[in-house]
Design a protein around this motif. Structure first.
Motif, PDB file in Angstrom:
ATOM      1  N   SER A  53       0.836  -1.201   0.000  1.00 30.44           N
ATOM      2  CA  SER A  53       0.000   0.000   0.000  1.00 30.44           C
ATOM      3  C   SER A  53       0.872   1.254   0.000  1.00 30.44           C
ATOM      4  O   SER A  53       2.043   1.229   0.409  1.00 30.44           O
ATOM      5  CB  SER A  53      -0.921   0.009   1.219  1.00 30.44           C
ATOM      6  N   LEU A  54       0.262   2.340  -0.454  1.00 25.63           N
ATOM      7  CA  LEU A  54       0.962   3.620  -0.541  1.00 25.63           C
ATOM      8  C   LEU A  54       0.025   4.732  -0.082  1.00 25.63           C
ATOM      9  O   LEU A  54      -1.114   4.835  -0.550  1.00 25.63           O
ATOM     10  CB  LEU A  54       1.417   3.885  -1.983  1.00 25.63           C
ATOM     11  N   ASN A  55       0.540   5.559   0.842  1.00 27.55           N
ATOM     12  CA  ASN A  55      -0.152   6.758   1.286  1.00 27.55           C
ATOM     13  C   ASN A  55       0.653   7.962   0.806  1.00 27.55           C
ATOM     14  O   ASN A  55       1.720   8.254   1.353  1.00 27.55           O
ATOM     15  CB  ASN A  55      -0.290   6.769   2.808  1.00 27.55           C
ATOM     16  N   PRO A  56       0.208   8.675  -0.224  1.00 26.71           N
ATOM     17  CA  PRO A  56       1.047   9.710  -0.847  1.00 26.71           C
ATOM     18  C   PRO A  56       1.537  10.789   0.110  1.00 26.71           C
ATOM     19  O   PRO A  56       2.702  11.203   0.034  1.00 26.71           O
ATOM     20  CB  PRO A  56       0.135  10.296  -1.927  1.00 26.71           C
ATOM     21  N   ILE A  57       0.715  11.280   1.009  1.00 23.39           N
ATOM     22  CA  ILE A  57       1.087  12.410   1.852  1.00 23.39           C
ATOM     23  C   ILE A  57       2.245  12.080   2.789  1.00 23.39           C
ATOM     24  O   ILE A  57       3.038  12.956   3.153  1.00 23.39           O
ATOM     25  CB  ILE A  57      -0.136  12.904   2.665  1.00 23.39           C
ATOM     26  N   SER A  58       2.376  10.819   3.176  1.00 24.44           N
ATOM     27  CA  SER A  58       3.409  10.436   4.137  1.00 24.44           C
ATOM     28  C   SER A  58       4.497   9.540   3.558  1.00 24.44           C
ATOM     29  O   SER A  58       5.579   9.433   4.152  1.00 24.44           O
ATOM     30  CB  SER A  58       2.767   9.716   5.338  1.00 24.44           C
ATOM     31  N   ASP A  59       4.233   8.900   2.419  1.00 25.79           N
ATOM     32  CA  ASP A  59       5.200   7.944   1.874  1.00 25.79           C
ATOM     33  C   ASP A  59       6.061   8.505   0.750  1.00 25.79           C
ATOM     34  O   ASP A  59       7.123   7.942   0.451  1.00 25.79           O
ATOM     35  CB  ASP A  59       4.484   6.691   1.364  1.00 25.79           C
ATOM     36  N   THR A  60       5.625   9.565   0.083  1.00 28.40           N
ATOM     37  CA  THR A  60       6.424  10.099  -1.010  1.00 28.40           C
ATOM     38  C   THR A  60       7.672  10.775  -0.464  1.00 28.40           C
ATOM     39  O   THR A  60       7.681  11.338   0.645  1.00 28.40           O
ATOM     40  CB  THR A  60       5.590  11.095  -1.846  1.00 28.40           C
ATOM     41  N   TRP A  61       8.741  10.730  -1.228  1.00 32.36           N
ATOM     42  CA  TRP A  61      10.006  11.365  -0.836  1.00 32.36           C
ATOM     43  C   TRP A  61      10.018  12.795  -1.356  1.00 32.36           C
ATOM     44  O   TRP A  61       9.700  13.048  -2.523  1.00 32.36           O
ATOM     45  CB  TRP A  61      11.193  10.579  -1.391  1.00 32.36           C
ATOM     46  N   LEU A  62      10.417  13.733  -0.490  1.00 31.37           N
ATOM     47  CA  LEU A  62      10.441  15.154  -0.814  1.00 31.37           C
ATOM     48  C   LEU A  62      11.867  15.593  -1.122  1.00 31.37           C
ATOM     49  O   LEU A  62      12.794  15.374  -0.331  1.00 31.37           O
ATOM     50  CB  LEU A  62       9.893  15.986   0.353  1.00 31.37           C
ATOM     51  N   GLY A  63      12.029  16.234  -2.257  1.00 29.91           N
ATOM     52  CA  GLY A  63      13.342  16.791  -2.572  1.00 29.91           C
ATOM     53  C   GLY A  63      13.898  16.298  -3.887  1.00 29.91           C
ATOM     54  O   GLY A  63      13.315  15.429  -4.548  1.00 29.91           O
ATOM     55  N   PRO A  64      15.034  16.901  -4.230  1.00 33.13           N
ATOM     56  CA  PRO A  64      15.711  17.951  -3.471  1.00 33.13           C
ATOM     57  C   PRO A  64      15.111  19.328  -3.731  1.00 33.13           C
ATOM     58  O   PRO A  64      14.556  19.562  -4.812  1.00 33.13           O
ATOM     59  CB  PRO A  64      17.152  17.877  -3.997  1.00 33.13           C
ATOM     60  N   PRO A  65      15.219  20.265  -2.756  1.00 33.92           N
ATOM     61  CA  PRO A  65      14.750  21.626  -2.996  1.00 33.92           C
ATOM     62  C   PRO A  65      15.621  22.324  -4.044  1.00 33.92           C
ATOM     63  O   PRO A  65      16.732  21.890  -4.353  1.00 33.92           O
ATOM     64  CB  PRO A  65      14.877  22.308  -1.622  1.00 33.92           C
ATOM     65  N   ILE A  66      15.102  23.426  -4.576  1.00 37.69           N
ATOM     66  CA  ILE A  66      15.838  24.240  -5.542  1.00 37.69           C
ATOM     67  C   ILE A  66      16.580  25.319  -4.766  1.00 37.69           C
ATOM     68  O   ILE A  66      15.959  26.150  -4.097  1.00 37.69           O
ATOM     69  CB  ILE A  66      14.895  24.850  -6.586  1.00 37.69           C
TER      70      ILE A  66
END
Length: 349
Positions: free
Chosen positions: A127-140
């Motif tokens: 299962s996948l929960n987008p709000i908590s499982d997606t990886w954020l980054g890298p910032p610009i």
């Protein structure tokens, strides 16, 4: 009573045997398609989610068969729904970004491999929960050096979050997704000193000013973004920059100061070198040194010492020199003889 028991036992045995036979037949019918099918089910199903871009991949053990893949998904453990682009594909990869539009939902995908005549057993993915499982980054991250120090500008990572209403990708820094992002700024100064700063930002562009009173320092900056709902973050690559000296403008003044300094050093060096040559007698000699050969002629030495400047060469015939020697000998013998010799240049000796 015993006769009654004897009559009931065969009936019970026949009933139990019939039930077992039915179960065996049903089991054979259930297992037969699995045994008869030569299409193997997929394995090693996994999600790769970065900035709300959700990619599902799997492995296919049917290497020698021409197979197709059918992907369906379920939201919050409800009924299966066909995907947009992965109904009949030939590669073990499916992009579910535009299918998983509810960032707070729990999604799971089902994959089935089939050929023209057969199909495999369907297999579910994790299962996948987008709000908590997606990886954020890298910032610009942009880094600029000014007279006050270092200016670091940070923008949120590139978002792949799809909006059905707007039919486009929307930013992740919003009230509907992440109202705030926590930026962790890592500073490495002159490859030795390391500083870590954490700050929350709610604007698309956040600027952090790092003061540097010394200047001429090499800074390397790296930033990652996270949220209280999601701690999966990817750091940005290191960006390095050399800070400017304080209160010095790079408009050519430093260049001219260096040039003037070099010219002054060269002039002073020439003056010192000339003075050394002068003290050694190499230039501007005030006195003429008398050669040792002429030291035996007192009038020549006296003539050279009385003149501070160079005199023209005087030709003295050999007879004059012999007569002078003879006069000196007669003087030593007590003969009082005055000899006056007139040279060709009008010099009386």
């Amino acid at each position: 009573m015993q006769n009654l028991k004897r009559k009931m036992r065969p009936e019970i045995l026949i009933t139990a045997g019939g039930v077992m036979t039915c179960l065996q037949v049903l089991l054979q019918f259930c297992v037969l398609p699995i045994i008869a099918s030569t299409v193997q089910p997929p394995r090693n199903l996994k999600f790769s989610s970065n900035n709300f871009q959700h990619i599902l991949t799997w492995e296919d053990p049917n290497y020698e068969l021409a197979v197709y893949y059918k992907v369906e998904y379920s939201k919050d453990y409800r009924e299966l729904v066909p995907t947009r682009d992965c109904t009949n594909i030939t590669i073990p990869r499916c992009d579910l970004t535009k299918d998983f539009t509810d960032i707070f939902g729990n999604y799971a995908a089902q994959i089935q491999i089939f050929t023209h005549n057969e199909s495999s057993v369907p297999v579910f993915s994790p299962s996948l929960n987008p709000i908590s499982d997606t990886w954020l980054g890298p910032p610009i991250v942009d880094v600029i050096s000014d007279n006050n120090g270092l200016q670091v500008s940070i923008r949120p990572p590139v978002s792949h979050l799809w909006s059905e209403k707007e039919q486009r990708n929307v930013t992740m820094l919003s009230d509907n997704v992440y109202p705030l992002l926590l930026y962790t700024i890592q500073l490495v100064k002159d490859s030795a000193q390391t500083q870590v700063k954490e700050t929350e930002a709610g604007d698309e562009i956040y600027t952090e000013l790092i003061k540097d009173s010394v200047g001429c320092s090499n800074y390397c900056v790296s930033v990652n973004a996270s949220n209280e709902l999601n701690e999966h973050s990817v750091e940005s690559p290191m960006k390095c920059i050399l800070t400017k000296p304080p209160h010095v403008r790079c408009d050519g003044r430093v260049y001219w100061i260096v040039v003037i300094f070099v010219v002054v050093v060269v002039v002073v060096g020439l003056v010192l070198f000339t003075n050394i040559l002068h003290q050694a007698g190499g230039v501007c000699r005030k006195h003429i040194l008398t050669p040792d050969v002429l030291e035996c002629f007192p009038w020549v030495k006296r003539f050279l010492d009385d003149n501070n400047e160079l005199s023209p060469l005087v030709y003295i015939p050999l007879e004059v020199l012999r007569a002078e020697n003879k006069q000196e000998q007669m003087t030593e013998q007590g003969t009082d003889t005055n000899i006056s010799i007139l040279t060709k240049n009008g010099i009386t000796v």
